[in-house]
Design an enzyme around this catalytic site. Structure first.
Site, PDB file in Angstrom:
ATOM      1  N   HIS A 108      34.465  38.462  32.447  1.00 48.11           N
ATOM      2  CA  HIS A 108      34.803  37.979  33.792  1.00 48.11           C
ATOM      3  C   HIS A 108      36.311  38.081  34.057  1.00 48.11           C
ATOM      4  CE1 HIS A 108      34.266  35.149  37.277  1.00 48.11           C
ATOM      5  NE2 HIS A 108      35.536  34.908  37.003  1.00 48.11           N
ATOM      6  N   GLU A 109      37.103  37.502  33.151  1.00 48.97           N
ATOM      7  CA  GLU A 109      38.551  37.488  33.372  1.00 48.97           C
ATOM      8  C   GLU A 109      39.143  38.899  33.309  1.00 48.97           C
ATOM      9  OE1 GLU A 109      39.885  34.901  34.644  1.00 48.97           O
ATOM     10  OE2 GLU A 109      38.220  33.545  34.223  1.00 48.97           O
TER      11      GLU A 109
END
Ligand code: ZN
Length: 499
Positions: free
Chosen positions: A263-264
């Protein structure tokens, strides 16, 4: 045509601001990652001072005149014209705030963050409640200085997602309430998938070794990116070639750090891939929060939870945890990582129930800002809403109202963009799959093919165009929530064998 020395002055002004922004970003990331809490008060005071100095530069009345001239000048470089329009909007929003009020609010944000952290550690909402009240009052005051007839909460929504209002979000969240919640109920009643093997004992050092192998697959390069660990994973950036992400390892939940990493890295890749010539200026950022979240969620869910993604990665994961995955076929693993089950913590929520976590926060924010709800006792209201919509109730505040940092930082109107972002991703993904063979690229370990598509169609523009323009250019049509509803319905109907 605007005078040449004015353009030079404008360039110098951008450079000075970028220097302050760099310092504040580094200090901010440092505070959230490695800085000892003992120095909080000292650092907070000095960063508030720097923010004050930046505020003075960013609201320079002489620059306001130049920007005003530039923003409508059709003879100048179109990139500069667009930048001037954005700077001018930001400046007028800031110039209305008296400097001492701005500094005081910045200090309040820092104190409120510290109180939230203490409250969360002690599982005691009452420590944070008075600060939440103050920060809501502070935000109202700050936004109140804008000379606008619009509702304050609408202004906050627009800051994170230009063009969005309560009226438009209400339509979006109606789709969540009317089409996604019934789907969640069907899934909850269907035969459940066994994912218990993902919650065994997974030594953290081994998890870290796996992450080290996953990062190159994701093309998160040490030349421009660095990963750290924090309680609440996030991505921060200094410039296009210095982007920082964090993750969080849980011993008894192997997929948590993996998906938070993916995600990041989605956020980080977006920042890194923006056209070089915008570096240091306002155009060099993701265009909106929703657009940013669309990129991280696209990485995490639309790529990261596919069969093709795990074609290469599952054997690697298994090699680090041979006992834990003994006898677990890839098919069983894929079902398990896509399980949907109502839960308490937003950042650990599955794709299907995720927008409901946001729906709850959106309804609470609306009620907080309309004055319908006090902050006292809000933890109970929170728990009641979780019970109503998802059938679950937090046993402690750190897994209830204190789980997220956003309100402590005064970021109201931010949460809704998370759900909107997921919906943007569905539409982007639909088009990407028409253009390229996504599954083949992933299963052959060539994620860069997908990243290149994103760069060419979305990332490189930064803030050069509005989110809705980028959506039209990339997919050929305006945003349509139906892609999201259809994607979730199709995926979870198949996964749970629904009619
Ligand atoms: Zn995110």
């Amino acid at each position: 045509m605007i005078a040449k020395e004015k353009i030079e002055k404008y360039k110098d002004w951008i450079f000075r601001m970028s220097a302050y922004n760099m310092a504040l970003s580094v200090i901010g990331i440092d505070k959230l990652t490695v800085a000892p809490a003992g120095g909080n008060a000292y650092r907070d005071e000095r960063s508030a001072f720097l923010a004050g100095e930046l505020f003075t530069i960013s609201t320079d009345p002489q620059m306001a005149e130049i920007l005003k001239e530039m923003k409508d000048d059709t003879d100048i470089d179109p990139d500069d014209r667009r930048a001037a329009q954005l700077y001018y909007k930001e400046m007028t929003n800031r110039m209305c705030i008296p400097k001492d009020e701005f500094v005081a609010y910045n200090q309040l944000q820092n104190r409120s963050y510290d109180a939230w952290l203490e409250a969360k550690t002690k599982n005691d909402y009452s420590i944070f409640a008075p600060y939440l009240q103050q920060i809501i009052e502070g935000a109202k005051k700050i936004y109140g200085y804008r000379n606008s007839s619009e509702d304050l909460y609408d202004l906050m929504l627009d800051d994170f997602e230009p063009g969005m209002t309560r009226e438009k979000y209400d339509v979006f969240f109606d789709a969540v309430r009317n089409q996604i919640i019934p789907l969640i109920r069907k899934v909850t009643e269907a035969e459940q998938i066994d994912d218990s093997f993902l919650y065994q004992d997974f030594p953290v050092d081994r998890q870290k070794q796996f992450t080290d192998e996953l990062l190159p697959f994701l093309h998160f390069d040490k030349d421009w990116g660095y990963q750290n660990e924090t309680e609440h994973p996030f991505t921060g950036w200094i410039c296009e070639n210095d982007v920082r992400t964090t993750t969080k390892y849980l011993k008894n939940n192997v997929m948590s750090a993996i998906f938070s990493t993916v995600h990041e890295v989605g956020h980080a890749t977006y920042e890194h891939d923006i056209d070089d010539r915008y570096d240091g200026m306002i155009l060099s950022e993701g265009v909106s929060s929703g657009m940013h979240e669309s990129q991280s969620r696209l990485f995490e869910n639309y790529l990261g939870r596919t069969d093709a993604f795990w074609e290469v990665n599952y054997p690697v994961l298994r090699s680090y945890f041979p006992e834990q995955f003994e006898g677990i076929t890839k098919e069983a693993f894929m079902k398990a990582v896509n399980v949907s089950r109502p839960s308490l913590v937003r950042t650990e929520a599955d794709e299907l129930t995720y927008p409901v976590h946001i729906l709850i926060r959106y309804e609470l924010e609306k009620a907080l800002f309309s004055g319908e709800l006090p902050t006292e006792g809000l933890d109970k209201v929170w728990d009641d809403m979780y019970e109503k919509y998802l059938g679950v109730r937090a046993e402690k505040a750190s897994r209830g109202i204190l789980q997220d940092v956003h309100w402590a930082n005064g970021n109201f109107g931010y949460f809704p963009t998370y759900a909107l972002g997921s919906a943007f991703s569905a539409q982007f993904m639909h088009k990407m799959r028409e253009d390229i063979d996504v599954d083949r690229a992933l299963s052959e370990g060539h994620m860069e093919i997908c990243i290149e598509w994103l760069k060419e169609n979305i990332h490189k523009y930064g803030c050069r165009y509005d989110a809705d323009e980028i959506m039209r250019m990339a997919t050929g049509e305006p945003f349509n929530v139906q892609y999201y509803v259809d994607y979730l319905t199709d995926k979870y109907s198949k996964l749970y064998g629904l009619e």
